[in-house]
Scaffold this motif. Structure first.
Motif, PDB file in Angstrom:
ATOM      1  N   ILE A  66       0.881  -1.171   0.000  1.00  0.00           N
ATOM      2  CA  ILE A  66       0.000   0.000   0.000  1.00  0.00           C
ATOM      3  C   ILE A  66       0.916   1.218   0.000  1.00  0.00           C
ATOM      4  N   ARG A  67       0.997   1.838  -1.154  1.00  0.00           N
ATOM      5  CA  ARG A  67       1.971   2.910  -1.385  1.00  0.00           C
ATOM      6  C   ARG A  67       1.394   4.285  -1.022  1.00  0.00           C
ATOM      7  N   PRO A  68       2.276   5.286  -0.887  1.00  0.00           N
ATOM      8  CA  PRO A  68       1.824   6.640  -0.546  1.00  0.00           C
ATOM      9  C   PRO A  68       0.739   7.172  -1.491  1.00  0.00           C
ATOM     10  N   GLU A  69       0.819   6.840  -2.776  1.00  0.00           N
ATOM     11  CA  GLU A  69      -0.212   7.336  -3.705  1.00  0.00           C
ATOM     12  C   GLU A  69      -1.583   6.717  -3.414  1.00  0.00           C
ATOM     13  N   HIS A  70      -1.609   5.511  -2.833  1.00  0.00           N
ATOM     14  CA  HIS A  70      -2.888   4.917  -2.448  1.00  0.00           C
ATOM     15  C   HIS A  70      -3.487   5.706  -1.278  1.00  0.00           C
ATOM     16  N   TYR A  71      -2.618   6.123  -0.360  1.00  0.00           N
ATOM     17  CA  TYR A  71      -3.092   6.941   0.764  1.00  0.00           C
ATOM     18  C   TYR A  71      -3.509   8.331   0.292  1.00  0.00           C
ATOM     19  N   ASP A  72      -2.795   8.895  -0.668  1.00  0.00           N
ATOM     20  CA  ASP A  72      -3.198  10.193  -1.225  1.00  0.00           C
ATOM     21  C   ASP A  72      -4.593  10.094  -1.827  1.00  0.00           C
ATOM     22  N   ARG A  73      -4.830   9.045  -2.601  1.00  0.00           N
ATOM     23  CA  ARG A  73      -6.152   8.846  -3.213  1.00  0.00           C
ATOM     24  C   ARG A  73      -7.212   8.594  -2.143  1.00  0.00           C
ATOM     25  N   ALA A  74      -6.848   7.889  -1.078  1.00  0.00           N
ATOM     26  CA  ALA A  74      -7.787   7.623   0.014  1.00  0.00           C
ATOM     27  C   ALA A  74      -8.209   8.929   0.682  1.00  0.00           C
ATOM     28  N   ARG A  75      -7.238   9.792   0.984  1.00  0.00           N
ATOM     29  CA  ARG A  75      -7.576  11.076   1.619  1.00  0.00           C
ATOM     30  C   ARG A  75      -8.462  11.915   0.700  1.00  0.00           C
ATOM     31  N   GLU A  76      -8.135  11.901  -0.583  1.00  0.00           N
ATOM     32  CA  GLU A  76      -8.944  12.632  -1.565  1.00  0.00           C
ATOM     33  C   GLU A  76     -10.371  12.071  -1.616  1.00  0.00           C
ATOM     34  N   THR A  77     -10.493  10.760  -1.608  1.00  0.00           N
ATOM     35  CA  THR A  77     -11.801  10.103  -1.631  1.00  0.00           C
ATOM     36  C   THR A  77     -12.605  10.458  -0.386  1.00  0.00           C
ATOM     37  N   LEU A  78     -11.970  10.376   0.773  1.00  0.00           N
ATOM     38  CA  LEU A  78     -12.665  10.676   2.024  1.00  0.00           C
ATOM     39  C   LEU A  78     -13.066  12.146   2.101  1.00  0.00           C
ATOM     40  N   ARG A  79     -12.202  13.035   1.607  1.00  0.00           N
ATOM     41  CA  ARG A  79     -12.553  14.469   1.564  1.00  0.00           C
ATOM     42  C   ARG A  79     -13.769  14.675   0.673  1.00  0.00           C
ATOM     43  N   SER A  80     -13.765  14.022  -0.472  1.00  0.00           N
ATOM     44  CA  SER A  80     -14.873  14.137  -1.418  1.00  0.00           C
ATOM     45  C   SER A  80     -16.172  13.616  -0.797  1.00  0.00           C
ATOM     46  N   GLU A  81     -16.089  12.483  -0.111  1.00  0.00           N
ATOM     47  CA  GLU A  81     -17.274  11.924   0.553  1.00  0.00           C
ATOM     48  C   GLU A  81     -17.787  12.878   1.620  1.00  0.00           C
ATOM     49  N   ALA A  82     -16.868  13.481   2.390  1.00  0.00           N
ATOM     50  CA  ALA A  82     -17.256  14.425   3.433  1.00  0.00           C
ATOM     51  C   ALA A  82     -17.886  15.668   2.813  1.00  0.00           C
ATOM     52  N   ASP A  83     -17.309  16.158   1.715  1.00  0.00           N
ATOM     53  CA  ASP A  83     -17.862  17.336   1.038  1.00  0.00           C
ATOM     54  C   ASP A  83     -19.259  17.054   0.515  1.00  0.00           C
ATOM     55  N   ASP A  84     -19.491  15.838   0.019  1.00  0.00           N
ATOM     56  CA  ASP A  84     -20.809  15.458  -0.478  1.00  0.00           C
ATOM     57  C   ASP A  84     -21.850  15.483   0.633  1.00  0.00           C
ATOM     58  N   LYS A  85     -21.397  15.235   1.872  1.00  0.00           N
ATOM     59  CA  LYS A  85     -22.309  15.246   3.015  1.00  0.00           C
ATOM     60  C   LYS A  85     -22.375  16.620   3.675  1.00  0.00           C
ATOM     61  N   GLY A  86     -21.611  17.596   3.145  1.00  0.00           N
ATOM     62  CA  GLY A  86     -21.639  18.927   3.706  1.00  0.00           C
ATOM     63  C   GLY A  86     -20.735  19.111   4.907  1.00  0.00           C
ATOM     64  N   GLU A  87     -19.771  18.185   5.085  1.00  0.00           N
ATOM     65  CA  GLU A  87     -18.823  18.305   6.180  1.00  0.00           C
ATOM     66  C   GLU A  87     -17.568  18.980   5.694  1.00  0.00           C
ATOM     67  N   THR A  88     -16.705  19.337   6.613  1.00  0.00           N
ATOM     68  CA  THR A  88     -15.468  20.007   6.234  1.00  0.00           C
ATOM     69  C   THR A  88     -14.396  19.045   5.770  1.00  0.00           C
ATOM     70  N   GLY A  89     -14.528  17.776   6.134  1.00  0.00           N
ATOM     71  CA  GLY A  89     -13.533  16.785   5.757  1.00  0.00           C
ATOM     72  C   GLY A  89     -12.446  16.611   6.779  1.00  0.00           C
ATOM     73  N   ALA A  90     -12.396  17.493   7.790  1.00  0.00           N
ATOM     74  CA  ALA A  90     -11.336  17.411   8.785  1.00  0.00           C
ATOM     75  C   ALA A  90     -11.382  16.124   9.581  1.00  0.00           C
ATOM     76  N   GLY A  91     -12.568  15.652   9.915  1.00  0.00           N
ATOM     77  CA  GLY A  91     -12.681  14.431  10.701  1.00  0.00           C
ATOM     78  C   GLY A  91     -13.033  13.234   9.860  1.00  0.00           C
ATOM     79  N   ALA A  92     -13.060  13.369   8.567  1.00  0.00           N
ATOM     80  CA  ALA A  92     -13.532  12.293   7.700  1.00  0.00           C
ATOM     81  C   ALA A  92     -12.637  11.068   7.743  1.00  0.00           C
ATOM     82  N   SER A  93     -11.348  11.236   7.943  1.00  0.00           N
ATOM     83  CA  SER A  93     -10.474  10.078   7.913  1.00  0.00           C
ATOM     84  C   SER A  93     -10.197   9.518   9.303  1.00  0.00           C
ATOM     85  N   ALA A  94     -10.811  10.083  10.302  1.00  0.00           N
ATOM     86  CA  ALA A  94     -10.580   9.582  11.663  1.00  0.00           C
ATOM     87  C   ALA A  94     -11.376   8.338  11.944  1.00  0.00           C
TER      88      ALA A  94
END
Length: 137
Positions: free
Chosen positions: A109-137
């Motif tokens: 599991i390489r750094p680019e997989h984690y980069d994509r994961a953070r991007e995905t989680l931010r996007s999911e949080a944005d879709d729900k109207g959240e800031t994304g700060a706690g999305a990956s916790a």
């Protein structure tokens, strides 16, 4: 505990190419819906999403892809040892399987997989109207 260890060992078999193709189809179809339901029950969501991206990466070694696809397919199936709809317990078996898979293939599991994961989680949080700060916790 021995039963859970046997289950994890059985679930994480990489499987044949045909089995992996079926698992990949299940994972692609159900991953994000299951992830949304599991987010508050699985504290390592970023690792799970990174493993999703790793499993779908053609550069990931076949054995590691197989292990991750098996674990992720188990995660997305609604019927497993502890059904996901049981509040407080439903994702415990899924978490055990996912942690075992992550431990087995962590080096793939390489750094680019984690980069994509953070991007995905931010996007999911944005879709729900959240800031994304706690999305990956």
């Amino acid at each position: 505990m021995a039963g859970r260890e046997a289950l994890v060992g059985e679930v994480l078999l990489p499987g044949s190419e045909e089995q992996q193709a079926r698992q990949e189809h299940k994972v692609r179809r159900g991953f994000f819906g299951t992830l949304k339901r599991a987010m508050r029950h699985i504290p390592f969501a970023e690792d799970v999403v990174a493993s999703y991206h790793c499993a779908l990466d053609p550069k990931t070694p076949a054995a590691s892809r197989g292990i991750l696809l098996a674990a992720l397919a188990y995660f997305v199936l609604p019927f497993d040892v502890v059904p996901d709809f049981i509040v407080g317990l439903g994702f415990t078996d899924d978490a055990a399987v996912l942690l075992a898979a992550l431990s087995a293939v962590r080096s793939n599991i390489r750094p680019e997989h984690y980069d994509r994961a953070r991007e995905t989680l931010r996007s999911e949080a944005d879709d729900k109207g959240e800031t994304g700060a706690g999305a990956s916790a």
